[in-house]
Enzyme design. Structure first.
Site, PDB file in Angstrom:
ATOM      1  N   ASP A  89       4.229  -0.775 -10.354  1.00 39.40           N
ATOM      2  CA  ASP A  89       4.902   0.171  -9.462  1.00 39.40           C
ATOM      3  C   ASP A  89       5.501   1.290 -10.289  1.00 39.40           C
ATOM      4  OD1 ASP A  89       4.695  -0.834  -6.763  1.00 39.40           O
ATOM      5  OD2 ASP A  89       5.925  -2.532  -7.420  1.00 39.40           O
ATOM      6  N   HIS A 128      -2.363  -2.873  -7.935  1.00 40.06           N
ATOM      7  CA  HIS A 128      -1.684  -3.859  -8.792  1.00 40.06           C
ATOM      8  C   HIS A 128      -2.699  -4.823  -9.413  1.00 40.06           C
ATOM      9  CE1 HIS A 128       2.286  -2.546  -7.942  1.00 40.06           C
ATOM     10  NE2 HIS A 128       2.291  -2.888  -6.666  1.00 40.06           N
ATOM     11  N   HIS A 175      -2.782   0.559  -2.562  1.00 38.83           N
ATOM     12  CA  HIS A 175      -1.678   0.355  -3.504  1.00 38.83           C
ATOM     13  C   HIS A 175      -1.655  -1.085  -4.020  1.00 38.83           C
ATOM     14  CE1 HIS A 175       2.618   0.699  -4.891  1.00 38.83           C
ATOM     15  NE2 HIS A 175       2.613  -0.592  -4.583  1.00 38.83           N
ATOM     16  N   GLU A 176      -1.735  -2.037  -3.100  1.00 37.08           N
ATOM     17  CA  GLU A 176      -1.669  -3.442  -3.526  1.00 37.08           C
ATOM     18  C   GLU A 176      -2.889  -3.799  -4.378  1.00 37.08           C
ATOM     19  OE1 GLU A 176       1.061  -4.956  -3.311  1.00 37.08           O
ATOM     20  OE2 GLU A 176       2.069  -3.699  -1.829  1.00 37.08           O
TER      21      GLU A 176
HETATM   22 ZN   LIG Z   1       3.692  -2.065  -5.437  1.00 41.20          ZN
END
Ligand SMILES: [Zn+2]
Length: 183
Positions: A125, A119, A115-116
């Protein structure tokens, strides 16, 4: 006469098409390689590698590789006791913190890492609450172990790196502060 011309034209078209297929292999640009430095990610080094491999197994326009000696990393990854978070400076560049606060609450570390890194790859998000969405982050149940981007998220990353999209610097935190809370 007309028929013969049409036939000749058709043959010419086929021949031309044949030349194009044989001569120009589809322009498959090399993926953009992003180097990440996870040496300061402490106990999360292997899970960060796993998150990178997750993206590498799906994306074709970008690759995440451990940084090699003498090279400046695009992405620096740290560990601390806060929430996991990412700070991007531009597409493919920034910093990630593998915060222990989420791991302590039971969130699945490979999902956090992927997830990170998402980014850094230009995804914001999207707190849909759905486990199928990688970028739903902490809005999905703690029990969610999906660590792979869905088709839409993957398509967005592929498009970002196909066009070298301009992405403004951003900060993202795994768990948003409750409304009204300071910070
Ligand atoms: Zn996030």
């Amino acid at each position: 006469m007309l028929l013969r011309r049409l036939a000749a034209a058709a043959i010419a078209v086929v021949a031309l098409a044949g030349v194009q297929v044989a001569g120009a292999t589809p322009a498959q640009a090399a993926p953009r390689v992003l180097y990440y430095d996870a040496r300061q990610a402490q106990e999360f080094i292997s899970v960060v590698n796993q998150g990178a491999q997750i993206w590498n197994s799906r994306a074709t326009n970008v690759r995440l590789e451990p940084v090699t000696a003498g090279r400046t990393p695009n992405i620096r990854i740290y560990a601390d006791n806060g929430w996991p978070r990412a700070q991007t400076t531009s597409l493919g560049n920034g910093r990630v913190w593998m915060g222990r606060q989420a791991v302590d609450q039971g969130y699945y570390p490979p999902r956090i890492a992927a997830h990170e890194l998402g980014h850094i790859l230009g995804l914001p998000d999207r707190r849909t609450g759905l486990c199928a969405d990688l970028m739903s982050g902490s809005s999905a149940p703690v029990s969610c172990t999906n660590s792979y981007p869905n088709a839409r998220e993957l398509a967005s990353v592929e498009a970002n790196f196909r066009s070298s999209a301009a992405v403004a610097p951003q900060s993202y935190v795994w768990q948003p502060a409750p409304a009204g809370a300071a910070g």
